[in-house]
Write an enzyme that holds these catalytic residues in place. Structure first.
Site, PDB file in Angstrom:
ATOM      1  CE  LYS A  13       6.506  -6.449   0.663  1.00 51.38           C
ATOM      2  NZ  LYS A  13       5.907  -7.564  -0.118  1.00 51.38           N
ATOM      3  NE  ARG A  88       4.097  -3.295  -4.561  1.00 52.35           N
ATOM      4  CZ  ARG A  88       3.571  -3.480  -3.348  1.00 52.35           C
ATOM      5  NH1 ARG A  88       3.727  -2.579  -2.421  1.00 52.35           N
ATOM      6  NH2 ARG A  88       2.897  -4.577  -3.095  1.00 52.35           N
ATOM      7  NE  ARG A 123      -1.820 -11.920   3.773  1.00 49.58           N
ATOM      8  CZ  ARG A 123      -1.008 -10.978   3.322  1.00 49.58           C
ATOM      9  NH1 ARG A 123      -1.492  -9.897   2.760  1.00 49.58           N
ATOM     10  NH2 ARG A 123       0.283 -11.126   3.407  1.00 49.58           N
ATOM     11  NE  ARG A 156      -5.807  -6.676   0.764  1.00 46.57           N
ATOM     12  CZ  ARG A 156      -4.526  -6.528   1.123  1.00 46.57           C
ATOM     13  NH1 ARG A 156      -4.199  -6.519   2.390  1.00 46.57           N
ATOM     14  NH2 ARG A 156      -3.590  -6.387   0.216  1.00 46.57           N
ATOM     15  NE  ARG A 167      -1.065  -8.069  -4.655  1.00 46.12           N
ATOM     16  CZ  ARG A 167      -1.315  -8.498  -3.420  1.00 46.12           C
ATOM     17  NH1 ARG A 167      -2.344  -9.294  -3.192  1.00 46.12           N
ATOM     18  NH2 ARG A 167      -0.539  -8.140  -2.430  1.00 46.12           N
TER      19      ARG A 167
END
Ligand code: AMP
Length: 211
Positions: A13, A88, A123, A156, A167
């Site tokens: 996104k 969300r 990532r 992260r 998540r």
């Protein structure tokens, strides 16, 4: 033109929104980025948000909605905006609807679980300038070091394997029901987000240009 970019973590996104934002001259508003800015500045809001984000949980609705409304009220949003990562939850979507802000289209980026894990797990973020890399798709020239500023790259907290799992669970339980919410209102368009970013941008542009 007010758009929502919707999909699970790792659907891309943010990558799509930043490109579409430049192409159409409307701001890219990521609630995740807004929270990270607050965390970096060590504000009260940032400290509170971090206590949820680092565990892979959602920040409470009221806090998130207040922050978003403040951002949308800024003058650069008059021509439109792209929401990335908001809403969300159903209550967030209901609040947005009640606030009278009209949403023109909800892009639902559909991606397999394998792709999500591959994307998020690889990532790396620069600790100095925030640039984002990917071990496979966008590796830095020197391992562990940012090409742009020489800062150290790190994973992260919310991109560690156990947090990614959490998540995805949160997405399934709290966020996915929004697809039904927006489908009922005939606002959704589904986009296959498994291919590479550069293949998806023209698909999004075609839909926007036909609106
Ligand atoms: P993102 O960068 O969009 O993946 O967001 C990072 C984290 O910020 C999420 O995992 C949540 O903990 C928090 N967050 C971002 N947007 C929202 C939202 N709309 N509601 C609640 N929490 C959010």
């Amino acid at each position: 033109m007010n758009l929502i970019f919707f999909g699970p973590p790792g659907a891309g996104k943010g990558s799509y929104a930043s490109r579409i934002s430049v192409r159409y001259g409307i701001p890219h508003i990521s609630t995740g980025d807004l929270f990270r800015k607050e965390i970096k500045a060590q504000t009260e809001l940032g400290k509170l948000a971090d206590s949820y984000i680092s565990k892979g949980r959602l920040v409470p609705d009221q806090i998130t909605v207040d922050m978003l409304k403040k951002r949308i009220a800024e003058s650069d949003c008059k021509k439109g905006f792209i929401l990335d990562g908001f809403p969300r939850t159903i209550p967030q979507a209901e609040t947005l609807e009640k606030s009278g802000i009209k949403i023109d289209k909800v892009f639902n980026f559909v991606v397999t679980n394998e792709k999500i894990i591959e994307r998020l797990g690889g990532r790396r973020t620069c600790s100095k300038c925030g640039a984002i890399y990917h071990l496979k798709n966008l590796p830095p020239k020197v391992e562990g070091i940012c090409d742009k500023c020489g800062g150290k790259l790190f994973v992260r907290d919310d991109e560690k394997p156990e947090t990614i799992k959490q998540r995805l669970e949160v997405y399934k339980n709290q966020t996915e029901p929004l697809i039904g919410f927006y489908r009922k209102r005939k606002m959704i368009v589904d986009v296959d987000a498994n291919p590479e970013v550069k293949a998806i941008i023209p698909v999004i542009e075609k839909i926007i240009d036909s609106m």
